[in-house]
Motif scaffolding. Structure first.
Motif, PDB file in Angstrom:
ATOM      1  N   PRO A 110       0.843  -1.017   0.163  1.00 26.05           N
ATOM      2  CA  PRO A 110       0.012   0.028   0.084  1.00 26.05           C
ATOM      3  C   PRO A 110       0.881   1.299   0.015  1.00 26.05           C
ATOM      4  O   PRO A 110       1.724   1.574   0.770  1.00 26.05           O
ATOM      5  CB  PRO A 110      -0.800  -0.016   1.296  1.00 26.05           C
ATOM      6  CG  PRO A 110      -0.805  -1.474   1.557  1.00 26.05           C
ATOM      7  CD  PRO A 110       0.525  -2.071   0.917  1.00 26.05           C
ATOM      8  N   ASP A 111       0.543   2.249  -0.715  1.00 28.27           N
ATOM      9  CA  ASP A 111       1.181   3.228  -1.098  1.00 28.27           C
ATOM     10  C   ASP A 111       2.215   3.436  -2.256  1.00 28.27           C
ATOM     11  O   ASP A 111       2.432   4.464  -2.807  1.00 28.27           O
ATOM     12  CB  ASP A 111       1.799   4.060   0.312  1.00 28.27           C
ATOM     13  CG  ASP A 111       3.137   3.639   0.650  1.00 28.27           C
ATOM     14  OD1 ASP A 111       3.951   2.857  -0.128  1.00 28.27           O
ATOM     15  OD2 ASP A 111       3.871   4.204   1.719  1.00 28.27           O
ATOM     16  N   THR A 160      -5.743  -1.250  -9.630  1.00 30.24           N
ATOM     17  CA  THR A 160      -4.575  -1.211  -8.894  1.00 30.24           C
ATOM     18  C   THR A 160      -4.353  -2.831  -8.217  1.00 30.24           C
ATOM     19  O   THR A 160      -5.304  -3.139  -7.648  1.00 30.24           O
ATOM     20  CB  THR A 160      -4.541  -0.448  -7.881  1.00 30.24           C
ATOM     21  OG1 THR A 160      -4.327   1.100  -8.265  1.00 30.24           O
ATOM     22  CG2 THR A 160      -3.211  -0.330  -7.051  1.00 30.24           C
ATOM     23  N   ILE A 193      -2.512  -4.528  -5.304  1.00 29.87           N
ATOM     24  CA  ILE A 193      -1.369  -4.610  -4.173  1.00 29.87           C
ATOM     25  C   ILE A 193      -1.096  -5.785  -3.610  1.00 29.87           C
ATOM     26  O   ILE A 193      -2.204  -6.325  -3.350  1.00 29.87           O
ATOM     27  CB  ILE A 193      -1.817  -3.517  -3.178  1.00 29.87           C
ATOM     28  CG1 ILE A 193      -1.945  -2.079  -3.838  1.00 29.87           C
ATOM     29  CG2 ILE A 193      -1.087  -3.527  -1.964  1.00 29.87           C
ATOM     30  CD1 ILE A 193      -2.558  -0.955  -3.031  1.00 29.87           C
ATOM     31  N   ARG A 241      -5.860  -0.836   4.875  1.00 27.40           N
ATOM     32  CA  ARG A 241      -6.589  -1.136   3.522  1.00 27.40           C
ATOM     33  C   ARG A 241      -7.534  -0.025   3.357  1.00 27.40           C
ATOM     34  O   ARG A 241      -7.925   0.316   2.035  1.00 27.40           O
ATOM     35  CB  ARG A 241      -7.166  -2.585   3.826  1.00 27.40           C
ATOM     36  CG  ARG A 241      -6.420  -3.584   3.834  1.00 27.40           C
ATOM     37  CD  ARG A 241      -7.295  -4.483   3.180  1.00 27.40           C
ATOM     38  NE  ARG A 241      -6.163  -5.865   3.011  1.00 27.40           N
ATOM     39  CZ  ARG A 241      -6.036  -7.158   2.502  1.00 27.40           C
ATOM     40  NH1 ARG A 241      -7.287  -7.460   2.235  1.00 27.40           N
ATOM     41  NH2 ARG A 241      -5.189  -7.842   2.585  1.00 27.40           N
ATOM     42  N   VAL A 259      -5.783   2.432   1.530  1.00 24.71           N
ATOM     43  CA  VAL A 259      -5.761   2.097   0.041  1.00 24.71           C
ATOM     44  C   VAL A 259      -7.055   2.541  -0.741  1.00 24.71           C
ATOM     45  O   VAL A 259      -6.910   3.204  -1.775  1.00 24.71           O
ATOM     46  CB  VAL A 259      -5.505   0.641   0.098  1.00 24.71           C
ATOM     47  CG1 VAL A 259      -5.423   0.152  -1.545  1.00 24.71           C
ATOM     48  CG2 VAL A 259      -4.138   0.200   0.735  1.00 24.71           C
ATOM     49  N   ASN A 273      -6.659   5.566  -3.772  1.00 22.42           N
ATOM     50  CA  ASN A 273      -7.301   5.148  -4.809  1.00 22.42           C
ATOM     51  C   ASN A 273      -8.483   5.694  -5.400  1.00 22.42           C
ATOM     52  O   ASN A 273      -8.358   6.182  -6.660  1.00 22.42           O
ATOM     53  CB  ASN A 273      -7.293   3.614  -5.120  1.00 22.42           C
ATOM     54  CG  ASN A 273      -5.798   2.960  -5.091  1.00 22.42           C
ATOM     55  OD1 ASN A 273      -5.208   2.790  -6.428  1.00 22.42           O
ATOM     56  ND2 ASN A 273      -4.982   2.689  -3.839  1.00 22.42           N
ATOM     57  N   VAL A 324      -9.693  -1.731  -6.849  1.00 27.93           N
ATOM     58  CA  VAL A 324      -8.298  -2.053  -6.436  1.00 27.93           C
ATOM     59  C   VAL A 324      -8.474  -3.405  -5.737  1.00 27.93           C
ATOM     60  O   VAL A 324      -9.356  -3.983  -5.289  1.00 27.93           O
ATOM     61  CB  VAL A 324      -8.037  -1.253  -5.059  1.00 27.93           C
ATOM     62  CG1 VAL A 324      -6.644  -1.568  -4.361  1.00 27.93           C
ATOM     63  CG2 VAL A 324      -8.266   0.118  -5.376  1.00 27.93           C
ATOM     64  N   ILE A 365      -6.555  -6.389  -3.501  1.00 28.91           N
ATOM     65  CA  ILE A 365      -5.476  -6.397  -2.367  1.00 28.91           C
ATOM     66  C   ILE A 365      -5.281  -7.803  -1.793  1.00 28.91           C
ATOM     67  O   ILE A 365      -6.182  -8.701  -1.783  1.00 28.91           O
ATOM     68  CB  ILE A 365      -5.705  -5.723  -1.209  1.00 28.91           C
ATOM     69  CG1 ILE A 365      -6.331  -4.273  -1.625  1.00 28.91           C
ATOM     70  CG2 ILE A 365      -4.522  -5.386  -0.402  1.00 28.91           C
ATOM     71  CD1 ILE A 365      -6.648  -3.236  -0.288  1.00 28.91           C
ATOM     72  N   TYR A 374      -2.535   8.204   3.337  1.00 31.66           N
ATOM     73  CA  TYR A 374      -1.578   7.039   3.810  1.00 31.66           C
ATOM     74  C   TYR A 374      -0.685   7.619   5.139  1.00 31.66           C
ATOM     75  O   TYR A 374       0.134   7.856   5.242  1.00 31.66           O
ATOM     76  CB  TYR A 374      -0.541   6.625   3.016  1.00 31.66           C
ATOM     77  CG  TYR A 374      -1.224   5.636   1.987  1.00 31.66           C
ATOM     78  CD1 TYR A 374      -1.454   4.542   2.371  1.00 31.66           C
ATOM     79  CD2 TYR A 374      -1.303   5.878   0.544  1.00 31.66           C
ATOM     80  CE1 TYR A 374      -2.146   3.601   1.187  1.00 31.66           C
ATOM     81  CE2 TYR A 374      -1.678   5.110  -0.333  1.00 31.66           C
ATOM     82  CZ  TYR A 374      -2.255   3.888   0.071  1.00 31.66           C
ATOM     83  OH  TYR A 374      -2.605   2.982  -0.876  1.00 31.66           O
TER      84      TYR A 374
END
Lengths: 225, 225, 225, 225, 225, 225
Positions: free
Chosen positions: F11-12, F34, F36, F61, F64, F68, F76, F78, F183
């Motif tokens: 994340p980030d 995205t 992750i 999360r 995140v 996003n 996203v 994850i 973040y």
């Protein structure tokens, strides 16, 4: 170790490349000498005409002396190899000039250009320096560092300047900026890398990457201790 | 494969770079030819003056012949490109000389300098060799190896000579040393790398790294089998 | 020098990488052995299940034997390291297997993968080979060559396979193609690089670059002569 | 982005290096200009004699125009730097010519040679391009790509052309071949890489590696979007 | 700057890599600490059995203490990561141990392995060191140097150890040899590089290349001044 | 080309690496996804304990998703690979997850980490991406770019991130900074490179080098057009 020689291709390279570092080292007691090999002007013309540009060359020399004085440089040596046309001169001639001055001054540290720089004069000067200062028993030069020249080194693709030595110039950035300001004819407007703002930004950038406020970045060619 | 051409920039490079290897290969039945492109003397002066140095050039040539005779070289070809000033000569002129001799001798193997050597003449000769011996169908040269020249290749920073081919010269180191001794004017005192002791140390070093008593190290440019 | 060991990560790599070269060298009198370290099948599943894939593994092994017989390989050694999961195995285990076989067979030449290949197994095998065959005095391996695996080496960005050794396989390309045909389950349709057409095109390409009809390309890791 | 400048050292380089790509891009609406810096003939003689070769130079120029017309190039600019002797010309002169034309045409994309090519003229042209098109604020050039020249780039050892940009020329390969055919005096017989068959094979090879039928390969110097 | 941490993968690496240098620096007033991460023994077995090898491990530790005492090291920290199997350990575990010790000792200089070494443990330790000592503002480590380990670094093909920092160990070579002699079980016979003769030869070799009698060679990772 | 997949280790990273660029491209009509791969938290403990860190993982999360959303990312994905311990997971598992998502989303462009990054997870993700997206005929991914992660990529010595692709983020820097602010737990104080000030400085730096106000820098792995 107490004596440093900066070998630069053109006026202002010595400040752009390592001005903060030498100001700092002079403050710590080092004696610094600057060697500038080219006149830095005539590449503006399609055919070189040093005479026609005589006044500008003289003017630029004055800037050299003032800028170096500000940094505390002990003495400046200037040659007039043709600006951006060092490839038209026998490489050995450049080597011999460096060699002679080096033998006279017996420096312990040399700062010079990087091998992979956009400017052909910069490339040639780097090669001339390592040719002139081979690590023989009697050689006094124990450290050689390559600097970057903003608006030249970073525009050489593929990028190959990969610094591994960083000098903290947090206390001498002011002197660097003051010295470069003397090169009125050479400075550009921000965001050009060769502007006051650009030079500061560059020092902040390397500082950020090394835990310092302002830094200059170098690539070690050779260190003998 | 039976014919070898050594292409060297200066007198003594052929011995320093691959003297042990060619002595060994001659013993195995190869015919070896040496091409020396430069006169090896005039870089001592600030302005080249081949006439003034005529006697020394002649003297050095004698050393070339004796040294090569000791190694068993069949024939030596010498040109007089200006010492350490090959950059002042059109690159194509050097290529053409190598090309012509190569076409005449039809060698199968070429030993020459390394691309990244401190000496500008060495760099140029390497580039000229790979330009002259392009792997066309009719090309006879099937192997090209780059050698190192002590006191030159290892002083080129950053170091890029990365040998991958090693010849066992345990039986021919004696001949190499005998040949190099003929180059009286070129030898230095130990610990200079271009001294008898230095040359032996270098061969021991590469030997140690490859499980041999004495070795010469090379970087393969191209091998076609 | 008469004994060759091919060290491959997966079935078919030995043909793809150096099939034409070993067929040629066998014809010249060399004895060739093949070591295949992985089973080449189970990476198709998300969780490895060698049992479930037992039949396919067996089937692939049969292809290995036939293909190697066609090339004239004297003996094939197969291990069952997990396909595309060599990183889950202690690196030392792979080294030890190569070392043991090497000590038994005493090969003079080793052909193996390239250091910078897309496939993690290939990378590991290269490193294991150079670890197992260090150039000590008593080491029999005198030449190590890295081959490329079409559809793997060339897809590793940035590209780093930079061949300097080329074998003429103009006379053995037929055997290579015949051998690879045995790997029915591994071949793809042209223009996939791992197709009959792709393999031929690749050999033509390297041939064109080296003045040959068909060639296989290698990068020398170490040659001691 | 609509304007492209191809900067080539010699007649035919523009077709060999990127003929398929520019044909394709012209079809997509780009305007393409070609700059050829050298006359491409006089390196055949030991001493350059442009007069003696006048007729051939003229003849080759005609081929240039026809070939570029076939590809749809808008205009061709030809200079007569001495073939394979660009090192005898001040580097800055070459830079200035590129700079001037670039400032006039304001291209967005430049295709040119690769930094590490066997031909010295190719090396110099690459360096001149990146010197002339520095990424200043006002610079129009946003993309610079290096192409390969079959029978030159691939013969530069060690190999350093490492393409990362591929143009699909499946639909324009025909135009490329038609254009190169106009260079009658420059083409060779297959398997020479500079033959019709060789050029096609090369395009098939890069195509196979990138999932295309025919492709041209480039190395990105700089892309700004 | 007064505190040095040597981070080594195995017993004896600290002497082989930088024994002469730390002896010299201790003599100049530095405090040196040694961290050895692996036990250095169990790779002899196909399956690791630390118990079975308990006596040897203990014996080797004693050698560690004696050798380090000879060099004047202030304190030694030993961990028992599995010899030549560091890849079976989570990388982060190794980082954390280095980090913790580093935070405790606050060294200014770190000597450690080279990134491209044949031994997988050496590679991992280098990466762990640069991960643990990131140049944040509060980081005390200002210099990181990579050393070579004879019989490992030089057998990693292609060669990538390219030293740029050399320490003069002419006065401390005796201590280095005395210390390494304590590692009875690790030493080999000359011409093995890890023999007394080999170590001396190596130091003479680097000395010759840098105008010194004996030298140790390093590659700078990062220097902040 | 309209679909982009960002593949990040933690994340980030997606914001740090290419947040400005994707905001810009979304504005131009691209759909961005995205991926992750790691949970980004548990490396704080000596022994991983995902349960113990459950709340923080959940919290991260949320960050995140918000970050996003700000950038306009469509969706996203994850996973919870162990933070900074991707080397303890079979490499193939990571490849397979990327492959599956890629096959589902059929992106045309992928942004991911750089091959030579200090963080082992970053290195592994890069390798997994190029393994999952091989340029086969049917592959939809036509462009792969490596980004830098401030406080990681630049601390990997020797430096090897050598950007050749730059995106102008002058208009989207605001969105990038807004997204990264979400973040909270990951941001540091300036001059840490992972601070608001540091991120802006970095964008100014690359901007200055490319004639832009703010830029993000990338290295092209592969571009097919």
């Amino acid at each position: 170790m107490k004596r440093i020689l900066v070998v630069a291709a053109h006026p202002d390279d010595e400040v752009l490349g390592c001005g903060g570092t030498i100001a700092k080292l002079i403050n710590e007691g080092y004696q610094v000498y600057t060697l500038i090999l080219g006149e830095g002007i005539t590449s503006r013309d399609e055919k070189r005409n040093a005479k026609k540009r005589g006044r500008e060359i003289k003017e630029l020399r004055k800037q050299v002396y003032t800028a170096n004085e500000i940094m505390g440089v002990k003495k400046v040596f200037i040659y007039d190899f043709p600006d951006n046309r060092f490839d038209t001169v026998p490489f050995l001639d450049i080597v011999k000039i460096i060699e002679k001055l080096k033998n006279k001054l017996k420096p312990n540290i040399v700062f010079t250009h990087h091998e992979k720089d956009l400017a052909i004069d910069h490339q040639i000067v780097y090669r001339a320096v390592i040719t002139a200062a081979r690590p023989l028993k009697e050689e006094t030069v124990k450290e050689i560092y390559s600097f970057e020249i903003p608006s030249s080194t970073e525009w050489c693709y593929p990028l190959r300047f990969s610094p591994d030595v960083f000098f903290d110039i947090s206390k001498s950035i002011g002197i660097k900026l003051k010295a470069i300001k003397k090169y009125k004819t050479e400075l550009r407007e921000f965001p050009h890398p060769r502007s006051l703002g650009g030079i500061k930004l560059n020092a902040e950038y390397w500082g950020m990457r090394t835990g310092l406020k302002y830094a200059e970045a170098f690539q070690a060619a050779r260190i003998i201790r």
